[in-house]
Write a protein that holds these residues in place. Sequence first.
Motif, PDB file in Angstrom:
ATOM      1  N   SER A  27       0.825  -1.212   0.000  1.00  0.00           N
ATOM      2  CA  SER A  27       0.000   0.000   0.000  1.00  0.00           C
ATOM      3  C   SER A  27       0.859   1.262   0.000  1.00  0.00           C
ATOM      4  O   SER A  27       0.572   2.214  -0.711  1.00  0.00           O
ATOM      5  CB  SER A  27      -0.945   0.008   1.196  1.00  0.00           C
ATOM      6  OG  SER A  27      -0.215   0.021   2.408  1.00  0.00           O
ATOM      7  N   HIS A  28       1.909   1.281   0.832  1.00  0.00           N
ATOM      8  CA  HIS A  28       2.791   2.448   0.903  1.00  0.00           C
ATOM      9  C   HIS A  28       4.081   2.047   1.608  1.00  0.00           C
ATOM     10  O   HIS A  28       4.196   0.926   2.103  1.00  0.00           O
ATOM     11  CB  HIS A  28       2.100   3.630   1.587  1.00  0.00           C
ATOM     12  CG  HIS A  28       1.747   3.402   3.034  1.00  0.00           C
ATOM     13  ND1 HIS A  28       0.903   2.397   3.444  1.00  0.00           N
ATOM     14  CD2 HIS A  28       2.124   4.065   4.162  1.00  0.00           C
ATOM     15  CE1 HIS A  28       0.767   2.459   4.761  1.00  0.00           C
ATOM     16  NE2 HIS A  28       1.498   3.441   5.226  1.00  0.00           N
ATOM     17  N   LEU A  29       5.036   2.983   1.634  1.00  0.00           N
ATOM     18  CA  LEU A  29       6.383   2.582   2.051  1.00  0.00           C
ATOM     19  C   LEU A  29       6.691   2.852   3.526  1.00  0.00           C
ATOM     20  O   LEU A  29       7.859   2.831   3.925  1.00  0.00           O
ATOM     21  CB  LEU A  29       7.432   3.258   1.146  1.00  0.00           C
ATOM     22  CG  LEU A  29       7.289   2.932  -0.348  1.00  0.00           C
ATOM     23  CD1 LEU A  29       8.507   3.400  -1.136  1.00  0.00           C
ATOM     24  CD2 LEU A  29       7.073   1.453  -0.595  1.00  0.00           C
ATOM     25  N   GLY A  31       7.310   1.833   7.286  1.00  0.00           N
ATOM     26  CA  GLY A  31       7.962   0.611   7.749  1.00  0.00           C
ATOM     27  C   GLY A  31       7.018  -0.498   8.171  1.00  0.00           C
ATOM     28  O   GLY A  31       7.272  -1.679   7.900  1.00  0.00           O
ATOM     29  N   ASP A  32       5.930  -0.152   8.843  1.00  0.00           N
ATOM     30  CA  ASP A  32       5.033  -1.213   9.337  1.00  0.00           C
ATOM     31  C   ASP A  32       4.346  -1.964   8.194  1.00  0.00           C
ATOM     32  O   ASP A  32       3.702  -2.977   8.425  1.00  0.00           O
ATOM     33  CB  ASP A  32       3.996  -0.649  10.336  1.00  0.00           C
ATOM     34  CG  ASP A  32       3.221   0.540   9.800  1.00  0.00           C
ATOM     35  OD1 ASP A  32       3.779   1.325   9.013  1.00  0.00           O
ATOM     36  OD2 ASP A  32       2.042   0.697  10.179  1.00  0.00           O
ATOM     37  N   HIS A  33       4.531  -1.491   6.957  1.00  0.00           N
ATOM     38  CA  HIS A  33       3.910  -2.160   5.804  1.00  0.00           C
ATOM     39  C   HIS A  33       4.922  -2.834   4.876  1.00  0.00           C
ATOM     40  O   HIS A  33       4.529  -3.597   4.005  1.00  0.00           O
ATOM     41  CB  HIS A  33       3.058  -1.157   5.007  1.00  0.00           C
ATOM     42  CG  HIS A  33       1.944  -0.587   5.840  1.00  0.00           C
ATOM     43  ND1 HIS A  33       0.643  -0.985   5.704  1.00  0.00           N
ATOM     44  CD2 HIS A  33       1.979   0.303   6.877  1.00  0.00           C
ATOM     45  CE1 HIS A  33      -0.103  -0.354   6.603  1.00  0.00           C
ATOM     46  NE2 HIS A  33       0.692   0.433   7.321  1.00  0.00           N
ATOM     47  N   VAL A  34       6.215  -2.544   5.066  1.00  0.00           N
ATOM     48  CA  VAL A  34       7.223  -3.125   4.150  1.00  0.00           C
ATOM     49  C   VAL A  34       8.447  -3.743   4.823  1.00  0.00           C
ATOM     50  O   VAL A  34       9.240  -4.401   4.151  1.00  0.00           O
ATOM     51  CB  VAL A  34       7.746  -2.094   3.104  1.00  0.00           C
ATOM     52  CG1 VAL A  34       6.677  -1.779   2.088  1.00  0.00           C
ATOM     53  CG2 VAL A  34       8.269  -0.847   3.772  1.00  0.00           C
ATOM     54  N   SER A 177      -5.537   0.514   3.650  1.00  0.00           N
ATOM     55  CA  SER A 177      -4.662   0.851   4.765  1.00  0.00           C
ATOM     56  C   SER A 177      -3.460   1.563   4.185  1.00  0.00           C
ATOM     57  O   SER A 177      -2.859   1.030   3.257  1.00  0.00           O
ATOM     58  CB  SER A 177      -4.226  -0.424   5.464  1.00  0.00           C
ATOM     59  OG  SER A 177      -3.447  -0.139   6.582  1.00  0.00           O
ATOM     60  N   ASP A 178      -3.021   2.679   4.695  1.00  0.00           N
ATOM     61  CA  ASP A 178      -3.598   3.564   5.716  1.00  0.00           C
ATOM     62  C   ASP A 178      -4.201   4.769   4.993  1.00  0.00           C
ATOM     63  O   ASP A 178      -3.706   5.143   3.947  1.00  0.00           O
ATOM     64  CB  ASP A 178      -2.510   4.057   6.663  1.00  0.00           C
ATOM     65  CG  ASP A 178      -1.702   2.928   7.297  1.00  0.00           C
ATOM     66  OD1 ASP A 178      -2.065   1.754   7.145  1.00  0.00           O
ATOM     67  OD2 ASP A 178      -0.678   3.218   7.913  1.00  0.00           O
ATOM     68  N   THR A 179      -5.145   5.444   5.631  1.00  0.00           N
ATOM     69  CA  THR A 179      -5.722   6.617   4.981  1.00  0.00           C
ATOM     70  C   THR A 179      -6.525   7.461   5.958  1.00  0.00           C
ATOM     71  O   THR A 179      -7.043   6.953   6.937  1.00  0.00           O
ATOM     72  CB  THR A 179      -6.626   6.201   3.803  1.00  0.00           C
ATOM     73  OG1 THR A 179      -7.064   7.369   3.119  1.00  0.00           O
ATOM     74  CG2 THR A 179      -7.857   5.426   4.266  1.00  0.00           C
ATOM     75  N   TYR A 213      -2.988  11.615   9.168  1.00  0.00           N
ATOM     76  CA  TYR A 213      -3.650  11.028   7.980  1.00  0.00           C
ATOM     77  C   TYR A 213      -4.102   9.582   8.237  1.00  0.00           C
ATOM     78  O   TYR A 213      -3.854   8.693   7.425  1.00  0.00           O
ATOM     79  CB  TYR A 213      -2.737  11.071   6.751  1.00  0.00           C
ATOM     80  CG  TYR A 213      -2.475  12.447   6.217  1.00  0.00           C
ATOM     81  CD1 TYR A 213      -3.247  12.964   5.179  1.00  0.00           C
ATOM     82  CD2 TYR A 213      -1.457  13.236   6.753  1.00  0.00           C
ATOM     83  CE1 TYR A 213      -3.003  14.231   4.683  1.00  0.00           C
ATOM     84  CE2 TYR A 213      -1.206  14.506   6.261  1.00  0.00           C
ATOM     85  CZ  TYR A 213      -1.973  14.993   5.227  1.00  0.00           C
ATOM     86  OH  TYR A 213      -1.727  16.235   4.737  1.00  0.00           O
ATOM     87  N   HIS A 214      -4.717   9.373   9.389  1.00  0.00           N
ATOM     88  CA  HIS A 214      -5.284   8.066   9.700  1.00  0.00           C
ATOM     89  C   HIS A 214      -6.793   8.219   9.896  1.00  0.00           C
ATOM     90  O   HIS A 214      -7.334   9.325   9.894  1.00  0.00           O
ATOM     91  CB  HIS A 214      -4.653   7.486  10.975  1.00  0.00           C
ATOM     92  CG  HIS A 214      -3.340   6.815  10.719  1.00  0.00           C
ATOM     93  ND1 HIS A 214      -3.234   5.682   9.947  1.00  0.00           N
ATOM     94  CD2 HIS A 214      -2.082   7.109  11.152  1.00  0.00           C
ATOM     95  CE1 HIS A 214      -1.959   5.317   9.906  1.00  0.00           C
ATOM     96  NE2 HIS A 214      -1.236   6.167  10.611  1.00  0.00           N
ATOM     97  N   SER A 215      -7.474   7.086  10.098  1.00  0.00           N
ATOM     98  CA  SER A 215      -8.924   7.096  10.295  1.00  0.00           C
ATOM     99  C   SER A 215      -9.273   6.718  11.727  1.00  0.00           C
ATOM    100  O   SER A 215      -8.518   5.998  12.388  1.00  0.00           O
ATOM    101  CB  SER A 215      -9.586   6.080   9.368  1.00  0.00           C
ATOM    102  OG  SER A 215      -9.403   6.435   8.027  1.00  0.00           O
ATOM    103  N   GLY A 235      -8.581  -2.803  11.644  1.00  0.00           N
ATOM    104  CA  GLY A 235      -7.286  -3.161  12.228  1.00  0.00           C
ATOM    105  C   GLY A 235      -6.390  -1.936  12.292  1.00  0.00           C
ATOM    106  O   GLY A 235      -6.867  -0.809  12.184  1.00  0.00           O
ATOM    107  N   HIS A 236      -5.041  -2.185  12.491  1.00  0.00           N
ATOM    108  CA  HIS A 236      -4.059  -1.099  12.544  1.00  0.00           C
ATOM    109  C   HIS A 236      -4.318  -0.186  13.734  1.00  0.00           C
ATOM    110  O   HIS A 236      -4.201   1.031  13.651  1.00  0.00           O
ATOM    111  CB  HIS A 236      -4.102  -0.312  11.223  1.00  0.00           C
ATOM    112  CG  HIS A 236      -2.856   0.450  10.921  1.00  0.00           C
ATOM    113  ND1 HIS A 236      -2.610   1.705  11.422  1.00  0.00           N
ATOM    114  CD2 HIS A 236      -1.760   0.152  10.166  1.00  0.00           C
ATOM    115  CE1 HIS A 236      -1.439   2.140  10.968  1.00  0.00           C
ATOM    116  NE2 HIS A 236      -0.902   1.205  10.218  1.00  0.00           N
ATOM    117  N   PHE A 237      -4.683  -0.802  14.878  1.00  0.00           N
ATOM    118  CA  PHE A 237      -5.028  -0.017  16.070  1.00  0.00           C
ATOM    119  C   PHE A 237      -3.777   0.599  16.699  1.00  0.00           C
ATOM    120  O   PHE A 237      -2.748  -0.054  16.792  1.00  0.00           O
ATOM    121  CB  PHE A 237      -5.711  -0.915  17.112  1.00  0.00           C
ATOM    122  CG  PHE A 237      -6.806  -1.762  16.527  1.00  0.00           C
ATOM    123  CD1 PHE A 237      -7.979  -1.174  16.056  1.00  0.00           C
ATOM    124  CD2 PHE A 237      -6.663  -3.140  16.428  1.00  0.00           C
ATOM    125  CE1 PHE A 237      -8.974  -1.954  15.492  1.00  0.00           C
ATOM    126  CE2 PHE A 237      -7.659  -3.924  15.864  1.00  0.00           C
ATOM    127  CZ  PHE A 237      -8.813  -3.330  15.395  1.00  0.00           C
TER     128      PHE A 237
END
Length: 272
Positions: A27-29, A31-34, A177-179, A213-215, A235-237
């Motif tokens: 989704s994006h770069l 760290g928690d995603h890559v 995720s994330d937005t 920039y989170h929900s 998720g992503h709490f």
Amino acid sequence: MDCGEGVQFQSLRFGLNIQKLDYIFVSHLHGDHVFGLIGLISTLSMWDRRKKLKIYSPHGLKKTIDAQLDYNKAPLNYELDFVELDTTESHKIIDNDHFEVVTVPLEHGIACMGYVVKEKPRPRNLIKEYLHEGMKISHIRTLKRGEDVVDHVGKVIYKNEDFTLPESPIYSYAYLSDTKYLETVVPIIEGVSVLYHEATFLEEHRSRADTTYHSTVMDAAMIAKLAKVDKLIIGHFSSRYESLEKFIEEGERNFEAIELAFDGKKIVLRAQ
Ligand SMILES: [Zn+2]
Ligand SMILES: [Zn+2]
């Protein structure tokens, strides 16, 4: 979809075969995603993977992975195929006989996109025991298409529902995720079977959601409601919350069919 630090450990723990992977969607770069990606890529090579791995992401991922592989001095046994995309528009990136994948532009203060996977309709299931020698191939094809077989004056010879089972249900999944709260996603994800939407914060930390920039969970649930999805998984709490009960409580104000995500959770989808 995404590749956090725990990906290898958790795949082993839950019996997922990572060699079966054909695609990775990033989704994006952040760290928690890559941060799990380079480890996964290297392990696949050590386990003698030969088939190509295709990785979709925003621009910049290939450069970081290539740099790490260069320092490693351990060439891979297989090919990595990076597809880096502009995240400001929706693109159809896969379209085959079985499914299609479309990207969803997100807003997260960094190039970011979600993904929607939609199964393709499958032909009706013939009940093989009911077919007999008097039937022509063309009759069987007609039945498989879901139509009745008729003679030259239009009289029904074989009624479709006598020879076929209802087609298997078609499912779709949207991963966002994330937005920040973003209603432009609604037409792209409309009516999906399952929406995963990040829900980092509760209402009490709404200003924090805005600046990062989170929900909030109410944002995620509002998107689920507007897009008329069947089920919402959140998720992503943020780690500041000791208990997650309030996420369900607040989310249900906007959308009832809501569930918390946690590692290893299995969700069974059934026909409507
Ligand atoms: Zn992020
Ligand atoms: Zn994140």
